[in-house]
Write an enzyme that holds these catalytic residues in place. Structure first.
Site, PDB file in Angstrom:
ATOM      1  N   ASN A 127       0.813  -1.315  -0.157  1.00 26.12           N
ATOM      2  CA  ASN A 127       0.007   0.080  -0.009  1.00 26.12           C
ATOM      3  C   ASN A 127       0.673   1.292   0.189  1.00 26.12           C
ATOM      4  O   ASN A 127       0.430   2.478  -0.332  1.00 26.12           O
ATOM      5  CB  ASN A 127      -1.075  -0.025   1.362  1.00 26.12           C
ATOM      6  CG  ASN A 127      -0.293  -0.080   2.460  1.00 26.12           C
ATOM      7  OD1 ASN A 127       0.718  -0.750   2.488  1.00 26.12           O
ATOM      8  ND2 ASN A 127      -0.601   0.919   3.377  1.00 26.12           N
ATOM      9  N   HIS A 128       2.134   1.197   0.565  1.00 27.90           N
ATOM     10  CA  HIS A 128       3.021   2.416   0.203  1.00 27.90           C
ATOM     11  C   HIS A 128       3.762   2.496  -1.180  1.00 27.90           C
ATOM     12  O   HIS A 128       3.726   3.915  -1.450  1.00 27.90           O
ATOM     13  CB  HIS A 128       4.168   2.162   1.432  1.00 27.90           C
ATOM     14  CG  HIS A 128       3.731   2.485   2.745  1.00 27.90           C
ATOM     15  ND1 HIS A 128       4.038   3.566   3.288  1.00 27.90           N
ATOM     16  CD2 HIS A 128       3.024   1.905   3.673  1.00 27.90           C
ATOM     17  CE1 HIS A 128       3.504   3.563   4.596  1.00 27.90           C
ATOM     18  NE2 HIS A 128       3.035   2.163   4.811  1.00 27.90           N
ATOM     19  N   HIS A 255       2.820  -5.383  10.633  1.00 24.20           N
ATOM     20  CA  HIS A 255       4.132  -5.300  11.055  1.00 24.20           C
ATOM     21  C   HIS A 255       4.733  -6.134  12.413  1.00 24.20           C
ATOM     22  O   HIS A 255       5.799  -6.254  12.679  1.00 24.20           O
ATOM     23  CB  HIS A 255       4.436  -3.740  11.411  1.00 24.20           C
ATOM     24  CG  HIS A 255       4.507  -2.717  10.111  1.00 24.20           C
ATOM     25  ND1 HIS A 255       5.134  -1.652  10.201  1.00 24.20           N
ATOM     26  CD2 HIS A 255       4.145  -3.179   8.953  1.00 24.20           C
ATOM     27  CE1 HIS A 255       5.333  -1.107   8.923  1.00 24.20           C
ATOM     28  NE2 HIS A 255       4.585  -2.069   8.200  1.00 24.20           N
TER      29      HIS A 255
END
Length: 716
Positions: A127-128, A255
């Site tokens: 998504n980054h 994460h």
């Protein structure tokens, strides 16, 4: 490597798995700017030391959608240093590579004769670093063009509706081991959630059975990058949405390091969550030790081995509840400072004791979450000044919070705290609601999506694309009315309002998509670029009668000019849907290519038939009106002024002279429609209507690429 490992190396596929490297994170911080690159360099070194067959990345290789030049240079240097060598590649990719790797080269990077690739890297986007812009490109595409990374899992979605995606696996063979590697790059969770619940929206391609290798002999791996833990079920992907034939799943985006594979009850597959290699949020989940996974596959069996990362900066996290400390006075700020100083000092000593080789000389990250219910707060920046040079984050050591009111709110906080990038930002919908504004031209949802693209993806054309997208939709809806030329200005305003309400209802029934404007605008840019370069000759339509009827009606004094111009405006719309159906980034062997193009062609023929009928009826009406006028008053020639380039009609009315006529052209008296400013906006005619028809026809008539087949063919 043990002796048994050497014996089985001919049939054992060794894969090193890592996710969320976030290269370029905190690159402007003098202390932490190199953390992400050192961790990624260690991952590549571990891959070389363990002599893996390839490195598998699960998305978010870059932290920014448009990484800086410094970040790109450092990433390319690391990949060149570890991936380009003389080590032989001992596995084969036996599937159609033009489908697996949708770039201009269409093959895996180690097969390029101009590069000596010893460590192949396979990666999806997150998504980054997801694709954005008119060309739908990602930062990973840059590494793919440099032949350093094999970029797969890039899906092309339509701008409206739920959409449909097809997952083609990369078929890998090493000795007797056969692995089918599926990749699914990040898609907005709300949309993908709905696609999984819509029949036939997500299709999975399976390998065809062959001699000595049945379908059940393939070990199926899926790599995806989506939300996994979320209280809102529509904003995450449930593991039970995935098919049961999968054997192993690499889950990116989360994460927290949960490296040990966990079996999903009743589904038959295992999930590993490697987590990030660099701490991007100072929370409890990120304070756990970072690992990568060595996955060894032989036949249908696998063996996982977790390998710790030693170059990661130490991070210590704790929580303090002030009201549970008996010696603290709520009104004495000095006692609170002394207690927090003691807590921070203990965490620094603890990090030094736990320091391992490679990270012992690094300043630790310290985070203390303070529950100050019933107490006064202190300035975190002033508190952290005394720890400059002792910790890596002196400005945000402390974070204050209050006690949670209920157990339900506590669960929500635990699920949300692993995503610091999802801040409580106010969107356009909330601003419009607060100020009691009424949107009359553009839908609020579309403006919200455009703002998201402009801020998060640095898309400078986001608002322009949003305006063009809605303008074309409004023109298309108004053009469907058979008597649109007789609209008054007030009627057009009401019609625009109705179109806005329809679009708002349509947006509310479908999830938001950040690429709907860029994908629609690209088709117009393609037609425009062909027009500028002089490409695009006359097209050969299959409906010769309809085409001849349109041309004959247009040549008859342009009496049906409005209908003809409307057909030319419909052509770019059809070109847009066709271009979207063909899909950017798909391989040359895509299976759904012909069907989409055929459907678009049939729709174009239907539009041409209806348009030709409108042209004929308009032309007949104009002839009857002209003949009646000529019987009563005769035919009067009209002088064309060279100064204002207008044709003056009876009773002082004027209209703009169509281009292409000579000065001495004549026109029959007849009734004419109103020529207001709103007409010019929504009902404007283009100068080269016939040229646009030919250009769009050129797109439809383009020959389909030939599908290359190999012995790793697929079947639905």
């Amino acid at each position: 490597m043990t002796d048994s490992g050497r014996e089985d190396s001919g049939d054992t596929l060794r894969i090193l798995v890592a996710t969320d490297c976030h290269l370029g994170y905190m690159e402007k911080d003098e202390i932490r700017r190199h953390d992400s690159f050192q961790a990624f360099d260690e991952i590549c070194s571990i891959a070389e030391e363990n002599q893996v067959d390839f490195l598998l990345l699960g998305g978010d290789l870059f932290h920014e959608n448009k990484p800086s030049r410094s970040t790109l240079v450092k990433a390319i240097e690391i990949l060149r240093r570890h991936c380009l060598n003389d080590q032989p590649v001992q596995f084969q990719v036996v599937s159609d590579q033009t489908v697996n790797f949708p770039n201009s080269f269409g093959h895996v990077n180690y097969e390029d004769p101009h590069f000596n690739v010893g460590l192949p890297v396979f990666s999806i986007h997150g998504n980054h670093d997801d694709p954005a812009g008119v060309d739908n490109l990602s930062a990973v595409d840059i590494l793919s063009a440099c032949n350093l990374v094999n970029y797969f899992g890039k899906m092309v979605l339509g701008g409206s509706g739920v959409g449909q995606i097809t997952l083609y696996p990369i078929l890998i063979r090493k000795g007797s081991t056969a692995v089918a590697l599926y990749g699914l790059g990040n898609i907005r969770d709300e949309r993908l959630n709905r696609m999984f619940q819509t029949p036939h929206a997500v299709e999975w391609m399976r390998p065809e059975p062959q001699e000595g290798c049945e379908v059940s002999d393939w070990f199926n791996i899926l790599v995806l990058h989506q939300n996994r833990v979320k209280m809102n079920p529509k904003n995450a992907i449930n593991e039970r949405f995935l098919p049961r034939f999968l054997d192993f799943i690499v889950w990116g985006h989360e994460h927290e390091c949960l490296i040990e594979p966990q079996e999903v009850p009743g589904m038959g597959f295992h999930i590993t969550q490697p987590g990030s290699s660099v701490a991007t949020s100072l929370i409890d989940g990120e304070s756990k030790p970072k690992h990568v996974l060595l996955l060894e596959i032989k036949g249908n069996q696998y063996r996982p081995t977790k390998i710790p990362l030693k170059s990661v900066r130490p991070f210590e996290y704790t929580e303090v509840v002030l009201k549970d400390e008996p010696d603290l006075d709520p009104n004495d700020q000095n006692s609170i400072l002394e207690h927090l100083d003691k807590v921070v000092s203990n965490l620094i000593e603890k990090s030094h004791r736990k320091a391992v080789n490679g990270s012992g000389d690094k300043l630790p990250l310290i985070r203390v979450k303070v529950d100050y219910s019933g107490f006064m707060t202190i300035n975190p920046q002033r508190f952290g000044q005394k720890y400059v040079g002792k910790v890596a984050n002196p400005q945000d050591i402390l974070i204050f919070s209050k006690a949670k009111r209920s157990q339900k709110e506590a669960k929500i906080d635990d699920s949300e705290r692993l995503r610091p990038e999802e801040l409580n930002q106010q969107n356009i919908e909330a601003l419009v609601a607060e100020n009691n504004l009424k949107m009359e031209i553009l839908p609020v949802n579309d403006l919200d999506v455009a703002l998201h693209n402009f801020v998060n993806k640095d898309d400078r054309l986001a608002f322009y694309n949003c305006l063009q997208y809605n303008l074309e939709e409004t023109r298309k809806k108004i053009g469907k009315d058979s008597d649109a030329s007789q609209f008054e200005e007030d009627d057009l305003i009401l019609k625009v309002g109705e179109c806005l309400e329809e679009r708002v209802k349509d947006r509310s029934s479908h999830p938001k998509d950040t690429n709907q404007f860029s994908s629609s605008v690209q088709s117009f840019e393609n037609v425009r670029s062909k027009k500028d370069t002089g490409i695009g000759s006359a097209a050969d339509f299959s409906d010769d009668e309809d085409t001849a009827q349109i041309l004959s009606s247009a040549n008859r004094g342009r009496k049906g000019s409005f209908a003809t111009s409307r057909s030319s405006r419909d052509a770019p719309e059809l070109g847009k849907s066709s271009t979207r159906g063909r899909g950017r980034g798909k391989g040359r062997g895509s299976g759904g290519l012909k069907q989409t193009t055929l459907d678009a062609t049939l729709g174009f023929r239907r539009s041409q038939r209806s348009t030709s009928a409108t042209v004929q009826s308009t032309a007949d009406a104009a002839e009857n009106l002209g003949s009646a006028s000529s019987e009563e008053q005769g035919i009067n020639e009209v002088e064309n002024s060279s100064e204002n380039d207008e044709i003056t009609l009876g009773k002082g009315r004027k209209r703009v002279a169509p281009r292409g006529r000579s000065r001495g052209s004549t026109s029959k008296r007849g009734k004419k429609s109103d020529n207001s400013s709103i007409h010019n906006v929504f009902m404007n005619t283009h100068d080269d209507d016939d040229d646009d028809d030919e250009e769009v026809a050129q797109i439809f008539d383009k020959r389909q690429p030939r599908v290359t087949k190999s012995y790793g063919a697929l079947r639905r």
